[in-house]
Design an enzyme around this catalytic site. Sequence first.
Site, PDB file in Angstrom:
ATOM      1  N   CYS A  98     -54.636  68.494 -78.746  1.00 44.06           N
ATOM      2  CA  CYS A  98     -55.457  67.471 -79.431  1.00 44.06           C
ATOM      3  C   CYS A  98     -56.938  67.606 -79.128  1.00 44.06           C
ATOM      4  CB  CYS A  98     -55.008  66.073 -79.027  1.00 44.06           C
ATOM      5  SG  CYS A  98     -53.499  65.592 -79.852  1.00 44.06           S
TER       6      CYS A  98
HETATM    7  N1  CO8 Z   1     -38.320  52.347 -84.638  1.00 43.56           N
HETATM    8  C1  CO8 Z   1     -37.800  51.299 -83.949  1.00 43.56           C
HETATM    9  N2  CO8 Z   1     -37.746  51.269 -82.602  1.00 43.56           N
HETATM   10  C2  CO8 Z   1     -38.214  52.327 -81.935  1.00 43.56           C
HETATM   11  C3  CO8 Z   1     -38.752  53.449 -82.587  1.00 43.56           C
HETATM   12  C4  CO8 Z   1     -38.798  53.432 -83.995  1.00 43.56           C
HETATM   13  N3  CO8 Z   1     -39.295  54.460 -84.698  1.00 43.56           N
HETATM   14  N4  CO8 Z   1     -39.162  54.349 -81.660  1.00 43.56           N
HETATM   15  C5  CO8 Z   1     -38.879  53.824 -80.464  1.00 43.56           C
HETATM   16  N5  CO8 Z   1     -38.298  52.617 -80.614  1.00 43.56           N
HETATM   17  C6  CO8 Z   1     -37.813  51.701 -79.561  1.00 43.56           C
HETATM   18  C7  CO8 Z   1     -37.556  52.465 -78.266  1.00 43.56           C
HETATM   19  O1  CO8 Z   1     -36.268  53.012 -78.253  1.00 43.56           O
HETATM   20  C8  CO8 Z   1     -37.747  51.374 -77.244  1.00 43.56           C
HETATM   21  O2  CO8 Z   1     -36.565  50.602 -77.167  1.00 43.56           O
HETATM   22  P1  CO8 Z   1     -36.091  50.001 -75.744  1.00 43.56           P
HETATM   23  O3  CO8 Z   1     -37.196  49.075 -75.332  1.00 43.56           O
HETATM   24  O4  CO8 Z   1     -34.823  49.331 -76.106  1.00 43.56           O
HETATM   25  O5  CO8 Z   1     -35.960  51.170 -74.829  1.00 43.56           O
HETATM   26  C9  CO8 Z   1     -38.838  50.496 -77.841  1.00 43.56           C
HETATM   27  O6  CO8 Z   1     -38.834  50.771 -79.249  1.00 43.56           O
HETATM   28  C10 CO8 Z   1     -40.206  50.797 -77.264  1.00 43.56           C
HETATM   29  O7  CO8 Z   1     -40.427  52.233 -77.314  1.00 43.56           O
HETATM   30  P2  CO8 Z   1     -41.619  52.950 -76.615  1.00 43.56           P
HETATM   31  O8  CO8 Z   1     -41.717  52.473 -75.200  1.00 43.56           O
HETATM   32  O9  CO8 Z   1     -41.511  54.425 -76.834  1.00 43.56           O
HETATM   33  O10 CO8 Z   1     -42.832  52.385 -77.496  1.00 43.56           O
HETATM   34  P3  CO8 Z   1     -44.339  52.324 -77.177  1.00 43.56           P
HETATM   35  O11 CO8 Z   1     -44.767  50.937 -77.320  1.00 43.56           O
HETATM   36  O12 CO8 Z   1     -44.715  53.072 -75.954  1.00 43.56           O
HETATM   37  O13 CO8 Z   1     -44.966  53.139 -78.430  1.00 43.56           O
HETATM   38  C11 CO8 Z   1     -45.934  55.297 -78.882  1.00 43.56           C
HETATM   39  C12 CO8 Z   1     -44.661  54.492 -78.637  1.00 43.56           C
HETATM   40  C13 CO8 Z   1     -46.555  54.831 -80.180  1.00 43.56           C
HETATM   41  C14 CO8 Z   1     -45.568  56.772 -78.993  1.00 43.56           C
HETATM   42  C15 CO8 Z   1     -46.931  55.069 -77.758  1.00 43.56           C
HETATM   43  O14 CO8 Z   1     -46.330  55.261 -76.501  1.00 43.56           O
HETATM   44  C16 CO8 Z   1     -48.126  56.017 -77.829  1.00 43.56           C
HETATM   45  O15 CO8 Z   1     -48.792  56.164 -78.822  1.00 43.56           O
HETATM   46  N6  CO8 Z   1     -48.454  56.635 -76.707  1.00 43.56           N
HETATM   47  C17 CO8 Z   1     -49.579  57.573 -76.652  1.00 43.56           C
HETATM   48  C18 CO8 Z   1     -49.137  58.852 -77.176  1.00 43.56           C
HETATM   49  C19 CO8 Z   1     -50.239  59.815 -77.409  1.00 43.56           C
HETATM   50  O16 CO8 Z   1     -51.366  59.510 -77.681  1.00 43.56           O
HETATM   51  N7  CO8 Z   1     -49.892  61.042 -77.356  1.00 43.56           N
HETATM   52  C20 CO8 Z   1     -50.823  62.052 -77.664  1.00 43.56           C
HETATM   53  C21 CO8 Z   1     -50.029  63.142 -78.108  1.00 43.56           C
HETATM   54  S1  CO8 Z   1     -50.811  64.078 -79.257  1.00 43.56           S
HETATM   55  C22 CO8 Z   1     -51.418  65.546 -78.588  1.00 43.56           C
HETATM   56  O17 CO8 Z   1     -51.865  65.703 -77.524  1.00 43.56           O
HETATM   57  C23 CO8 Z   1     -51.330  66.707 -79.509  1.00 43.56           C
HETATM   58  C24 CO8 Z   1     -50.157  67.500 -79.204  1.00 43.56           C
HETATM   59  C25 CO8 Z   1     -50.125  68.649 -80.106  1.00 43.56           C
HETATM   60  C26 CO8 Z   1     -49.838  68.235 -81.536  1.00 43.56           C
HETATM   61  C27 CO8 Z   1     -48.394  68.125 -81.842  1.00 43.56           C
HETATM   62  C28 CO8 Z   1     -48.163  67.938 -83.324  1.00 43.56           C
HETATM   63  C29 CO8 Z   1     -46.710  67.652 -83.701  1.00 43.56           C
END
Ligand code: CO8
Length: 373
Positions: free
Chosen positions: A156
């Site tokens: 990224c």
């Molecule tokens: N629908 C419904 N429920 C869901 C879904 C969904 N799609 N997904 C997860 N849930 C559930 C989970 O199972 C979990 O349930 P439980 O509490 O029962 O365990 C609950 O929802 C909460 O899940 P999370 O804890 O995962 O949810 P978050 O609030 O943490 O949100 C995010 C998830 C949005 C992913 C968040 O953690 C986030 O954005 N974090 C930062 C990530 C980030 O910025 N990463 C950067 C990566 S990008 C990068 O560096 C580039 C890489 C190279 C590119 C790759 C291209 C493909």
Amino acid sequence: MSKTVISGTGLYTPNESISNNELVEAFNAYAQLHNLEHKDAIAAGHEEPLQPSSAEFIEKASGIKNRYVMNKAGILDPERMVPLLPERSNDEPSIQCEMAIAAANEAMATAGKVAADIDMVLVAASNLQRAYPAMAVEIQDALGIKGFAFDMNVACSSATFGLQQARDSVASGSARCVLMVNPEICTGHLNFKDRDSHFIFGDVCTAVIVENADTATAAEQYEILGSKLQTIYSNNIRNNFGFLNRGDESGIGKADKLFVQEGRKVFKEVCPAVAKQIAEQLDELNILPSQLKRMWLHQANLSMNQLIARRVLGRDATETEAPTILDEYANTSSAGSIIAFHKARNDLQSGDLGVLCSFGAGYSIGSLVIRKV
Ligand code: CO8
């Protein structure tokens, strides 16, 4: 160091887009098919059924409402869940080259540059469609640019790291004028069968022209006052796809050969590190946070950006101060902060200061402080 400026930007947005509702509908159809196929294992307790995705969750957790994609039909086909991008012959322009040319032409036009003015082409992106020849060399050739070209990947942060390479090359005299492009086909390495991450990424291409202030003629220029890069090793965002995969057939096609992350850990660890880097950089440049007119932040997650901006400014940022484009584009890896810069700067006045900042896998953090000339 002689003055270096950003004198043009360009943006290529794919024609096709997918809303959260469309994406969720396809995922849920896939999950239903999968659970039906595995019903015996699920009934016997050997396997957990796949849970449905939700558009409300996606928007609340990430701020994403939509994403542009290079191919919609393949992604939304519940029996496929992968973009359909047919291979091209070696004599045709490759897909990343085509995107790059569209973005590059706009950047060159705004900077008032033709091919003969440019002598370095940098492709900075989180995934490149082949190992070699470098995508940058193909793009250089397609645009008729002399000089040299190479690819680089810092996930990224590829674009901000690329901008520092461009700035250093111009300042040292190894290049006069650099075209940096970010053809990000993130859907190519996103696991659309994974509920936790299927909504995160979209496709786009951005381009930036960096040159010595003495040669710049564009109506609008931004002097790069400082750039700061940092990397901290982490396995929390990872993709194990690579040419050694064929050395162990048992791993081919496994989920770790696409994007995987520990989203919560990334959130917790990266936000404070980014805010600290920006604060330290401003301090080194004797700039007060209150002097910043704009923060063009990496577009991964709305709450992340709000938190980082709050930590830097000591208060909530307005949408004008820290513009959001991820609602429309989703996370486009390294291109995100460049899209924000491309779209949200027309109102700035001469002398206004801003920070362009990325963060992501590595971890990697890159920030540039710029001033409108
Ligand atoms: N629908 C419904 N429920 C869901 C879904 C969904 N799609 N997904 C997860 N849930 C559930 C989970 O199972 C979990 O349930 P439980 O509490 O029962 O365990 C609950 O929802 C909460 O899940 P999370 O804890 O995962 O949810 P978050 O609030 O943490 O949100 C995010 C998830 C949005 C992913 C968040 O953690 C986030 O954005 N974090 C930062 C990530 C980030 O910025 N990463 C950067 C990566 S990008 C990068 O560096 C580039 C890489 C190279 C590119 C790759 C291209 C493909």
